[in-house]
Design an enzyme around this catalytic site. Structure first.
Site, PDB file in Angstrom:
ATOM      1  N   LYS A  58      -6.244  33.765  73.475  1.00  0.00           N
ATOM      2  CA  LYS A  58      -4.793  33.869  73.734  1.00  0.00           C
ATOM      3  C   LYS A  58      -4.291  35.275  73.407  1.00  0.00           C
ATOM      4  O   LYS A  58      -3.436  35.828  74.115  1.00  0.00           O
ATOM      5  CB  LYS A  58      -4.043  32.827  72.901  1.00  0.00           C
ATOM      6  CG  LYS A  58      -2.522  32.881  73.008  1.00  0.00           C
ATOM      7  CD  LYS A  58      -2.035  32.684  74.432  1.00  0.00           C
ATOM      8  CE  LYS A  58      -0.555  32.326  74.497  1.00  0.00           C
ATOM      9  NZ  LYS A  58       0.334  33.132  73.690  1.00  0.00           N
ATOM     10  N   GLU A  79      -1.173  40.668  79.362  1.00  0.00           N
ATOM     11  CA  GLU A  79       0.219  40.421  79.772  1.00  0.00           C
ATOM     12  C   GLU A  79       1.111  41.634  79.483  1.00  0.00           C
ATOM     13  O   GLU A  79       1.930  42.019  80.326  1.00  0.00           O
ATOM     14  CB  GLU A  79       0.705  39.186  79.009  1.00  0.00           C
ATOM     15  CG  GLU A  79       2.150  38.808  79.185  1.00  0.00           C
ATOM     16  CD  GLU A  79       2.545  37.742  78.145  1.00  0.00           C
ATOM     17  OE1 GLU A  79       1.857  36.689  78.071  1.00  0.00           O
ATOM     18  OE2 GLU A  79       3.510  37.959  77.393  1.00  0.00           O
TER      19      GLU A  79
END
Lengths: 290, 290, 290, 290
Positions: free
Chosen positions: C164, C171
């Site tokens: 993550k 991102e």
């Protein structure tokens, strides 16, 4: 004064010599008996008058950890340990706390100067309590360059290595600056004598500096640097500088770019660029190299 | 020798003084009659013996273009024009070609030294044919610092400004290096006396340099630099350095980061970061500031 | 199956709803009694059949630490704790070791999806022993989007949050990519309808993506993003990504640039650029802004 | 409608096919007679009804320049030339001015879609006068993907290629984002199944995108990308994006980092890092590799 000095390698050996030249007594210990003045840490400690000052000049990490631990066993209240190695500043507090349990003081000293220090002096950035620093001051005075600068008591324990860490971060970006400029001159054919151009910058320019002098020296020894590979290690301080900046939310683009350039210099091939090549091939049918 | 000098501002005025102190004659022209030795370019040219040497020291771009054009009308075969301004190196070839039609030589001279040049000398990087450079050499010798360095004939027309451009690119990244290091020390509270720490680095360290000396001077005048805004112009050379690197496929991460930091320093708000804020709000419901 | 869920905020509340829609029973606990299904952690645990599965969805750091500690007291051998928050991956091992002393399993789950997860599903990256993961699998299946992807058992404890973390690092750089492109279009006047141009990219281009869709949505709601400040927080994962890269000597220039851009966006003024301004003033007499 | 199409390579050939499938007539010309529908440019032009529309799909630079010049000779007032190649946006104005002298219109069209365009449609960004764009609109409608997006009339001549240039700049940084994330996962041993992790991100995450889908496709074909070298060309648009940003003083750190990573990927060895190695050796006696 009399100083115990642990670690007589490239740095420690030259520092012993410079301190002795200033008239102080140095009892040096090293695992290599040919370099040492004492056969053991115990013997070294026994030869020192109290309050004892012992300077540790061994590799950062486990060796320093271990040496500080042993000195904690051998020294007594009122003595002082100086860590002059390239320790991470966050280690200093741990070492200070260990020694404080026995009333032993701790001073961290960042040392700059490299192989030129014996001749030019070593710049020193130290952290610790004023009383502990005072006990080492004659040695600091012997090591530092002549003149007003070259020494600072930067703050409490850790401040010396923190200051040295930032110094090295700046150093990384300055080296990268000269390196990028040199590559641009070498790649272009507009400037015909790149070494002379670098040499011309040594006086009168905004970028005149010791690193520039060293660059000119290197270029005169090996024009085009053809005998070298573009491969550079990093000793830790650059990484810690970036870590501290990330922790404090300080943007550090040039220093970080310099660190990453070193990382990249050590890769046989770039995994990231394999992925870029793979993506270009997937969407554009661009040829790839195997 | 005798020199015509066009442009007697901050740089040109000091250069005239330094050349005169070396025993040469300077006939200066400036649009400001209070600074000028001649009432017009024509008069300045008329006062010079042949072969004439005229040094142009006016802002890069249109003013230099125009002055070179006028000198092309006024000068004759065998004369030499020197462009000592911050011209883009790609302009030099155009100027040289214009003048060459009349047999007038052209030399481009990158000049470093700023407000300290009168006292310390100006570092000079020049480009042009050897015969043309030779005609100007006494003036170069007067302007340059004492000692072996501070002057280079870097190559053909354009090489002087190219070398100066790269010098300034390096300068950008060196300034950024000190700036990042200083911000990290200021933001952290580990080092308690940041100005003293900077000052301590002036001797014995790897990063000792003239820029460091200037940083210490600035910090002593205004600790914390509280009287300043974090706002920096760029004079063109940094941009041209990046353009040349992009053109030649040379990676220049630290220098480019330094240029971008200047761009960002001049923005009231960052449009890019508005978009980042908007995206974070869209996918995460993260609060935004209006 | 039946699940205990601690933390019913923006994320946790929506996740409870999605899990229930899939036919499972959720006993939720939150410090806010209006959101909670049980009056206390104890009551929540008491309501669950063994082996119990409890999902922790509270802020990373101290709150997660504390909740995991309390659950360690309340749960028994064979039960499983899932940390679905944004914990640093290095915390997972500590939590797993604490719980393992009582035979309680631990699974770390990185969760992506934000405010859209209730509708679209949450992408899940999990770490832990296969037997522990298996006990939670029905809940993972309920939360994940329909289709083949959206779930991965990435490795041992810590692998979920590590995956993550890297997802978020990617991102950051993707957001920065769109942000930089948008700023360039906005600053230039060549493209006259920037929002339409962004919208046109949603199909057929190489850069089509969910983030692009969100950018178009934001631009249609507020063309020019005039209601926003260019200010962006960072939630930790970006920093940890850079830290991990520095630790592993992986160059990460685009992701790090994106992190630094966020840092800079939160500064009233840039200390580093004050130093650059000071240096320019020192050597060149360049005007500074106060 | 009827279209002349010059250049029937990988892109042009597929575009001809897609336009024909939409029911239009395409008269294609290529230097390779096996691909061509007409034996010469003259014959191609002669086959078209007036007002003629001719789409140029040849390499940017000299080939486009030459083709536009030849079409300027062959076409007449009211005809329109479309440049669908990867031309630099600053070339468009020159081409438009050349053609305008004879009353021939010019439209620049940035085309995205690569080898997938035949199937999925080509995203189109066009610049030019509305009347000229209208004459080509049926072809644009045939080429673009189904749905609302995939086409924009971005502004005057040059706006299409400018928009495409920025698109590609964004694309560079998105590719770099995935590449950096992948390298970090591969280098660390925390995540055990990197390809599965990438695949899991295809749904429900913030970073889901076509480029991610392609990355997964590439990783499934060649786990570890072991058949590839980390070597990436750049087609020009990335460079022009950085040049435009430098010209407009827009900071573009992530996109520029991506461009520089490609430059570095093509170097056998890094000259800059030779200099860094040389400097480390000079001041620290650090070992170098030859």
């Amino acid at each position: 004064m009399e100083l115990g000095l642990v670690g007589l390698g490239k740095m420690g050996g030259n520092m012993r010599e410079r301190i002795r030249r200033a008239g102080h007594t140095v009892v040096g210990y090293d695992r290599n008996p040919q370099l040492a003045d004492a056969a053991s840490l115990e013997e070294m400690v026994a030869k020192l008058p109290t309050p004892r000052v012992v300077w540790v000049m061994v590799p950062a990490g486990a060796p320093t950890e271990q040496t500080v631990g042993q000195l904690g066993e051998l020294l007594s209240e009122g003595d002082v340990v100086v860590d002059g190695g390239n320790s991470k500043w966050t280690d200093d507090k741990k070492h200070a706390e260990t020694l404080a349990k026995k009333g032993i003081g701790f001073v961290d000293a960042g040392v700059s100067g490299g192989v030129w220090g014996l001749q030019n002096g070593y710049a020193l950035m130290v952290g610790g309590d004023a009383a502990d620093v005072a006990k080492v001051q004659p040695v600091f005075d012997a090591l530092k360059p002549e003149g007003d600068s070259g020494f600072v008591h930067a703050g409490k324990v850790g401040a010396g290595h923190f200051a040295k860490m930032v110094h090295n971060g700046i150093e990384y970006a300055m080296m990268q600056a000269f390196a990028e400029g040199w590559e641009l001159l070498e790649t272009s054919d507009v400037v015909e004598n790149v070494t002379d151009t670098f040499a011309s910058w040594e006086q009168g320019t905004v970028i005149r500096s010791w690193l520039l002098d060293l660059a000119v020296k290197a270029l005169k020894e090996d024009p085009g640097l053809e005998d070298l590979r573009g491969y550079a290690e990093d000793s830790g301080e650059g990484r810690w500088t970036v870590e501290a900046a990330v922790d404090l939310a300080v943007p550090l683009p040039a220093i970080t770019a310099s660190l990453f350039a070193r990382f990249a210099s050590r890769q046989e091939d770039s995994p990231a660029m394999k992925m870029v090549a793979a993506l270009r091939n997937q969407f554009g049918g661009h040829a790839v190299e195997a």
